[in-house]
Scaffold this active site. Structure first.
Site, PDB file in Angstrom:
ATOM      1  N   CYS A   1       0.884  -1.159   0.000  1.00 55.34           N
ATOM      2  CA  CYS A   1       0.000   0.000   0.000  1.00 55.34           C
ATOM      3  C   CYS A   1       0.925   1.213   0.000  1.00 55.34           C
ATOM      4  CB  CYS A   1      -0.914   0.011   1.224  1.00 55.34           C
ATOM      5  SG  CYS A   1      -1.880   1.531   1.352  1.00 55.34           S
TER       6      CYS A   1
ATOM      7  N   CYS B   1      -0.493   4.239   2.245  1.00 55.43           N
ATOM      8  CA  CYS B   1      -0.565   4.130   3.716  1.00 55.43           C
ATOM      9  C   CYS B   1      -0.226   2.700   4.130  1.00 55.43           C
ATOM     10  CB  CYS B   1      -1.908   4.613   4.256  1.00 55.43           C
ATOM     11  SG  CYS B   1      -3.380   4.011   3.428  1.00 55.43           S
ATOM     12  N   SER B   2      -1.206   1.957   4.643  1.00 53.75           N
ATOM     13  CA  SER B   2      -0.885   0.612   5.130  1.00 53.75           C
ATOM     14  C   SER B   2      -2.112  -0.291   5.056  1.00 53.75           C
ATOM     15  CB  SER B   2      -0.368   0.693   6.563  1.00 53.75           C
ATOM     16  OG  SER B   2      -1.298   1.424   7.356  1.00 53.75           O
ATOM     17  N   CYS B   3      -2.919  -0.152   3.996  1.00 52.18           N
ATOM     18  CA  CYS B   3      -4.155  -0.933   3.861  1.00 52.18           C
ATOM     19  C   CYS B   3      -3.844  -2.428   3.901  1.00 52.18           C
ATOM     20  CB  CYS B   3      -4.858  -0.562   2.560  1.00 52.18           C
ATOM     21  SG  CYS B   3      -5.455   1.137   2.581  1.00 52.18           S
TER      22      CYS B   3
END
Lengths: 248, 206
Positions: free
Chosen positions: B110, B113-115
């Site tokens: 991602c 971000c950090s999905c």
């Protein structure tokens, strides 16, 4: 442009090899800010309009704001890029969430600083006692049922599988879901996902908010970065309809 | 990357006191209860976690029909499993699985971000959240995988999935050789989060 929107393909950030840190939390305190963020998402005032129509007005919390991933992300995207790299992942959360509670008037900077000073001295002081299972139940219910994004729309997708699309260079706003490295690049629609996806908030001129179709678009890295000569690899990105237009 | 920047001498002690101050104030103001954070953390110990994804992978290895369903309609396959409530809940509303084969290797990232698919994989490890991995994975996936200890043949196609909308991706790794006699539970015990993110292969302990 904001550097945080353009991380993909950025070079020279850190020494190689990559840090393969497999822990989720590297300091015990990080678990607490994660839990606070999840609680805020589960108590967010917009949830009465979410598909599960959570009875959020009946939950006995004093939290009276909208808080979603978009709000956490806006904070991270608004940071000075040096600070973005300076702070560890959950340090950014701690800074963003603390500022939100101060700016929204739930707490004052003075009481947060004073309490921090107290806890620096008394590290094992117990938390205050306030038991309200209805708050906790709502947060867990949110984890169970989520916040589904797909909505009914009365139109068809604009693009088809196999079609060549150009990624638009939409205006920069406080939040986006368009990876910067794909702007002005062309790719091929690999899949048209079923259903139209609303977004957590309006992103203004960036274009998200109302329900729209989302495409899996396949890119050849050679078309993104001119210094790549051979790769035998592909990049697939999930792009909202508003971010692409027909190529040629 | 800590050596590039300066920090307070009491960096972690200060962070710990800061978050404790914030949590205690939120409790006093009636925003959350004394138990809210602990209940959330407990939920990620028991309900959402890579132990779910590992069972899914093991079943897909053992049952070709199930595997076909998992790849074509991930939520339907998950709904068939004997999982706790909420497997289509937060960050799992729209999950999709891609399959590693002798010809194709998949990697999830991602870059914004950090999905991450919470119900099946739990919370992402630090390397996945690190801007360095996120910047490099899309441009030089082979080199990144090599640094993580995974050498791929040049002839193997690499597909990198950037989770930039609401789909949450994870990987069905290749079943290792020598596991033909294993039960699903034994197979599940071999599957790591890293294997389900495409940065490691599943290995049989020697």
């Amino acid at each position: 442009m904001k550097l945080q929107h353009y991380l993909g393909g950025l070079e020279g950030i850190d020494t190689e090899p990559l840090n393969f840190e497999k822990r989720v939390f590297v300091e015990p305190w990080e678990t607490r800010i994660f839990g606070i963020h999840v609680a805020m998402m589960g108590l967010s005032k917009h949830l009465n309009k979410a598909l599960p129509q959570y009875p959020i007005e009946n939950v006995p919390t004093k939290f009276n704001s909208i808080w979603t991933w978009a709000d956490l992300r806006k904070g991270a995207e608004a940071m000075n890029p040096f600070d973005y790299f300076r702070f560890r992942y959950y340090e950014k959360w701690l800074g963003g969430i603390s500022s939100f509670f101060v700016q929204s008037g739930y707490i004052t900077q003075e009481e947060l600083d004073a309490r921090t000073a107290t806890y620096l001295e008394k590290t094992d002081a117990p938390n205050p006692s306030m038991f309200e299972p209805a708050i906790d139940d709502q947060v867990i219910d949110y984890l169970h049922r989520g916040d589904p994004a797909i909505r009914e729309v009365d139109r068809q997708p604009k693009f088809n599988v196999g079609q060549k699309v150009l990624v638009k260079d939409v205006p920069t706003t406080e939040h986006t879901r368009l990876p910067g490295y794909l702007r002005n690049k062309t790719g091929i629609v690999d899949e048209v996902y079923q259903g139209a996806y609303a977004y957590l908030c309006s992103t203004g001129a960036d274009g998200l908010g109302e329900p729209m179709y989302v495409y899996s678009v396949k890119f050849d890295p050679k078309d993104i970065w001119s210094d790549i000569t051979q790769s035998n690899s592909w990049v697939y990105a999930d792009l909202f309809e508003v971010y692409v237009e027909a190529a040629e | 990357m800590s050596e590039r920047f300066s920090y307070r001498d009491d960096r972690e002690a200060y962070n710990a006191a800061r978050v404790k101050a914030l949590e205690s104030l939120l409790i006093e103001k009636g925003i959350i209860s004394s138990e809210t954070v602990d209940k959330v953390l407990g939920f990620f110990e028991t309900d959402f976690g890579p132990f779910n994804g590992a069972k899914l992978v093991a079943k897909a290895w053992a049952d070709p029909e199930f595997k076909a369903r998992l790849l074509s309609d991930t939520p339907a396959a998950i709904a068939q499993m004997d999982f706790p409530l909420g497997m289509a809940g937060a960050e799992g509303e729209y999950m999709k699985v891609v399959e590693n084969t002798p010809k194709v290797h998949n990697l999830i990232v991602c870059t914004l971000c950090s999905c991450y698919p919470w119900p099946m994989l739990g919370l992402p490890p630090y390397w996945y959240k690190d801007p360095t991995f996120r910047s490099r994975a899309v441009k030089e996936p082979r080199k990144v995988l090599q640094e993580f200890g995974l050498e791929l043949d040049e002839s193997k196609e690499v597909r990198v999935w950037d989770s930039s909308a609401q789909i949450r991706w994870f990987v069905l790794p290749e079943r290792p050789i020598g596991t033909e006699d294993m039960s699903e539970a034994e197979l599940a015990a071999l599957v790591t989060p890293e294997a389900m993110m495409g940065v490691a292969q599943v290995k049989v302990p020697a």
